[in-house]
Design a protein around this motif. Structure first.
Motif, PDB file in Angstrom:
ATOM      1  N   ALA A  80      -7.069  -5.940 -14.740  1.00  0.00           N
ATOM      2  CA  ALA A  80      -8.074  -6.152 -15.783  1.00  0.00           C
ATOM      3  C   ALA A  80      -8.820  -4.845 -16.050  1.00  0.00           C
ATOM      4  O   ALA A  80      -9.049  -4.060 -15.133  1.00  0.00           O
ATOM      5  N   PRO A  81      -9.202  -4.613 -17.301  1.00  0.00           N
ATOM      6  CA  PRO A  81      -9.980  -3.407 -17.590  1.00  0.00           C
ATOM      7  C   PRO A  81     -11.354  -3.493 -16.922  1.00  0.00           C
ATOM      8  O   PRO A  81     -11.874  -4.584 -16.701  1.00  0.00           O
ATOM      9  N   GLU A  82     -11.905  -2.343 -16.606  1.00  0.00           N
ATOM     10  CA  GLU A  82     -13.236  -2.304 -16.006  1.00  0.00           C
ATOM     11  C   GLU A  82     -14.262  -2.772 -17.032  1.00  0.00           C
ATOM     12  O   GLU A  82     -14.220  -2.376 -18.196  1.00  0.00           O
ATOM     13  N   PHE A  83     -15.167  -3.626 -16.607  1.00  0.00           N
ATOM     14  CA  PHE A  83     -16.234  -4.086 -17.495  1.00  0.00           C
ATOM     15  C   PHE A  83     -17.298  -3.014 -17.552  1.00  0.00           C
ATOM     16  O   PHE A  83     -18.015  -2.786 -16.586  1.00  0.00           O
ATOM     17  N   ASN A  84     -17.371  -2.309 -18.662  1.00  0.00           N
ATOM     18  CA  ASN A  84     -18.372  -1.273 -18.824  1.00  0.00           C
ATOM     19  C   ASN A  84     -18.795  -1.206 -20.290  1.00  0.00           C
ATOM     20  O   ASN A  84     -18.312  -0.371 -21.046  1.00  0.00           O
ATOM     21  N   PRO A  85     -19.707  -2.094 -20.695  1.00  0.00           N
ATOM     22  CA  PRO A  85     -20.119  -2.137 -22.098  1.00  0.00           C
ATOM     23  C   PRO A  85     -20.977  -0.945 -22.525  1.00  0.00           C
ATOM     24  O   PRO A  85     -21.251  -0.791 -23.711  1.00  0.00           O
ATOM     25  N   PHE A  86     -21.372  -0.104 -21.583  1.00  0.00           N
ATOM     26  CA  PHE A  86     -22.253   1.009 -21.894  1.00  0.00           C
ATOM     27  C   PHE A  86     -21.506   2.216 -22.452  1.00  0.00           C
ATOM     28  O   PHE A  86     -22.114   3.102 -23.038  1.00  0.00           O
ATOM     29  N   ASN A  87     -20.192   2.271 -22.240  1.00  0.00           N
ATOM     30  CA  ASN A  87     -19.392   3.386 -22.725  1.00  0.00           C
ATOM     31  C   ASN A  87     -18.827   3.066 -24.108  1.00  0.00           C
ATOM     32  O   ASN A  87     -18.625   1.903 -24.456  1.00  0.00           O
ATOM     33  N   THR A  88     -18.543   4.083 -24.859  1.00  0.00           N
ATOM     34  CA  THR A  88     -17.958   3.919 -26.174  1.00  0.00           C
ATOM     35  C   THR A  88     -16.603   3.229 -26.068  1.00  0.00           C
ATOM     36  O   THR A  88     -15.815   3.522 -25.181  1.00  0.00           O
ATOM     37  N   GLY A  89     -16.349   2.306 -26.959  1.00  0.00           N
ATOM     38  CA  GLY A  89     -15.070   1.614 -26.988  1.00  0.00           C
ATOM     39  C   GLY A  89     -15.277   0.150 -27.318  1.00  0.00           C
ATOM     40  O   GLY A  89     -16.402  -0.320 -27.498  1.00  0.00           O
ATOM     41  N   LEU A  90     -14.192  -0.571 -27.402  1.00  0.00           N
ATOM     42  CA  LEU A  90     -14.273  -1.991 -27.692  1.00  0.00           C
ATOM     43  C   LEU A  90     -14.888  -2.725 -26.505  1.00  0.00           C
ATOM     44  O   LEU A  90     -14.426  -2.589 -25.376  1.00  0.00           O
ATOM     45  N   PHE A  91     -15.940  -3.468 -26.743  1.00  0.00           N
ATOM     46  CA  PHE A  91     -16.676  -4.166 -25.697  1.00  0.00           C
ATOM     47  C   PHE A  91     -16.163  -5.596 -25.567  1.00  0.00           C
ATOM     48  O   PHE A  91     -15.873  -6.077 -24.481  1.00  0.00           O
ATOM     49  N   HIS A  92     -16.043  -6.311 -26.684  1.00  0.00           N
ATOM     50  CA  HIS A  92     -15.588  -7.698 -26.664  1.00  0.00           C
ATOM     51  C   HIS A  92     -15.227  -8.125 -28.081  1.00  0.00           C
ATOM     52  O   HIS A  92     -15.505  -7.413 -29.036  1.00  0.00           O
ATOM     53  N   PHE A  93     -14.609  -9.274 -28.194  1.00  0.00           N
ATOM     54  CA  PHE A  93     -14.489  -9.935 -29.486  1.00  0.00           C
ATOM     55  C   PHE A  93     -15.052 -11.332 -29.312  1.00  0.00           C
ATOM     56  O   PHE A  93     -15.293 -11.778 -28.191  1.00  0.00           O
ATOM     57  N   CYS A  94     -15.327 -12.007 -30.408  1.00  0.00           N
ATOM     58  CA  CYS A  94     -16.017 -13.287 -30.330  1.00  0.00           C
ATOM     59  C   CYS A  94     -15.238 -14.354 -31.091  1.00  0.00           C
ATOM     60  O   CYS A  94     -14.712 -14.095 -32.172  1.00  0.00           O
ATOM     61  N   ILE A  95     -15.178 -15.544 -30.508  1.00  0.00           N
ATOM     62  CA  ILE A  95     -14.603 -16.705 -31.177  1.00  0.00           C
ATOM     63  C   ILE A  95     -15.724 -17.703 -31.428  1.00  0.00           C
ATOM     64  O   ILE A  95     -16.799 -17.578 -30.849  1.00  0.00           O
ATOM     65  N   GLN A  96     -15.450 -18.672 -32.260  1.00  0.00           N
ATOM     66  CA  GLN A  96     -16.459 -19.678 -32.588  1.00  0.00           C
ATOM     67  C   GLN A  96     -15.893 -21.060 -32.336  1.00  0.00           C
ATOM     68  O   GLN A  96     -14.779 -21.365 -32.750  1.00  0.00           O
ATOM     69  N   ASP A  97     -16.655 -21.882 -31.612  1.00  0.00           N
ATOM     70  CA  ASP A  97     -16.277 -23.267 -31.347  1.00  0.00           C
ATOM     71  C   ASP A  97     -17.560 -24.071 -31.199  1.00  0.00           C
ATOM     72  O   ASP A  97     -18.393 -23.738 -30.364  1.00  0.00           O
ATOM     73  N   PRO A  98     -17.731 -25.121 -31.996  1.00  0.00           N
ATOM     74  CA  PRO A  98     -18.969 -25.893 -31.895  1.00  0.00           C
ATOM     75  C   PRO A  98     -19.131 -26.607 -30.554  1.00  0.00           C
ATOM     76  O   PRO A  98     -20.246 -26.902 -30.139  1.00  0.00           O
ATOM     77  N   ASN A  99     -18.022 -26.852 -29.845  1.00  0.00           N
ATOM     78  CA  ASN A  99     -18.093 -27.490 -28.531  1.00  0.00           C
ATOM     79  C   ASN A  99     -17.934 -26.413 -27.457  1.00  0.00           C
ATOM     80  O   ASN A  99     -16.902 -26.310 -26.793  1.00  0.00           O
ATOM     81  N   ILE A 100     -18.971 -25.607 -27.304  1.00  0.00           N
ATOM     82  CA  ILE A 100     -18.912 -24.445 -26.414  1.00  0.00           C
ATOM     83  C   ILE A 100     -18.661 -24.852 -24.964  1.00  0.00           C
ATOM     84  O   ILE A 100     -17.925 -24.172 -24.245  1.00  0.00           O
ATOM     85  N   GLU A 101     -19.248 -25.954 -24.534  1.00  0.00           N
ATOM     86  CA  GLU A 101     -19.060 -26.394 -23.146  1.00  0.00           C
ATOM     87  C   GLU A 101     -17.581 -26.681 -22.871  1.00  0.00           C
ATOM     88  O   GLU A 101     -17.038 -26.272 -21.836  1.00  0.00           O
ATOM     89  N   ALA A 102     -16.913 -27.355 -23.801  1.00  0.00           N
ATOM     90  CA  ALA A 102     -15.506 -27.709 -23.607  1.00  0.00           C
ATOM     91  C   ALA A 102     -14.601 -26.487 -23.625  1.00  0.00           C
ATOM     92  O   ALA A 102     -13.692 -26.372 -22.802  1.00  0.00           O
ATOM     93  N   ILE A 103     -14.841 -25.536 -24.545  1.00  0.00           N
ATOM     94  CA  ILE A 103     -13.963 -24.361 -24.615  1.00  0.00           C
ATOM     95  C   ILE A 103     -14.170 -23.461 -23.397  1.00  0.00           C
ATOM     96  O   ILE A 103     -13.209 -22.924 -22.843  1.00  0.00           O
ATOM     97  N   VAL A 104     -15.402 -23.310 -22.934  1.00  0.00           N
ATOM     98  CA  VAL A 104     -15.652 -22.502 -21.732  1.00  0.00           C
ATOM     99  C   VAL A 104     -14.972 -23.154 -20.533  1.00  0.00           C
ATOM    100  O   VAL A 104     -14.319 -22.475 -19.729  1.00  0.00           O
TER     101      VAL A 104
END
Length: 170
Positions: free
Chosen positions: A91-115
């Motif tokens: 897995a890539p190192e989690f480092n949101p402080f450095n330049t680069g792609l941090f994350h992407f986001c999806i949308q689901d109204p039933n957040i509890e179920a998708i998580v």
């Protein structure tokens, strides 16, 4: 009459490198419900076709083959999965402080179920599900990881609704 007005560009696709293309297609199609529009295929380095030349332009000469698959979200955003046989599989190192792609986001109204489903398929919940406007609006979010350690976020409502309501104003 020519205008020089700028307009918002649409989002076409995102490319994600994964350690195992078949496992990634299974996860993203079964958990996210994304449509598989091209099953995993092998691409070999060659100079006789347009795709071969494009791949050499993008990846250079230091490769022989890779696997690729294409999926699509319900709103037509492409998900281009890559798997390279000699790439780093951790897995890539989690480092949101450095330049680069941090994350992407999806949308689901039933957040509890998708998580819950993401975790059941080998992903990880990085934080509790949080409300943007507790006791006011039902907008929620949560950071998670897919089974390959790629960070993504889940929203219950659209980006425009969430931020036009003043999420940072108390």
């Amino acid at each position: 009459m020519e205008t020089n007005k700028n307009y918002p560009k649409s989002f076409s696709h995102i490319g994600i490198t994964v350690p195992n293309i078949k496992e990634a297609v299974k996860f993203y199609s079964e958990v996210m419900g994304w449509y598989v529009i091209m099953e995993p295929s092998k691409i070999k380095k060659e100079k006789e076709t347009a795709i071969g030349l494009m791949c050499i332009d993008v990846f250079g000469d230091n490769w022989e083959e890779f696997e690729i698959a294409h999926l699509s979200t319900s709103d037509g955003i492409g998900i281009e999965l890559f798997s390279f046989p000699h790439g780093i599989k951790e897995a890539p190192e989690f480092n949101p402080f450095n330049t680069g792609l941090f994350h992407f986001c999806i949308q689901d109204p039933n957040i509890e179920a998708i998580v819950e489903k993401i975790v059941a398929y080998g992903g990880k919940q990085r934080m509790p599900i949080r409300e943007y406007y507790p006791n006011d609006k039902p907008y929620k979010m949560c950071y998670v990881e897919d089974p390959f350690g790629i960070v993504l976020e889940v929203y219950t409502h659209s980006y425009e609704l969430t931020y036009s309501s003043g999420a940072y104003n108390s």
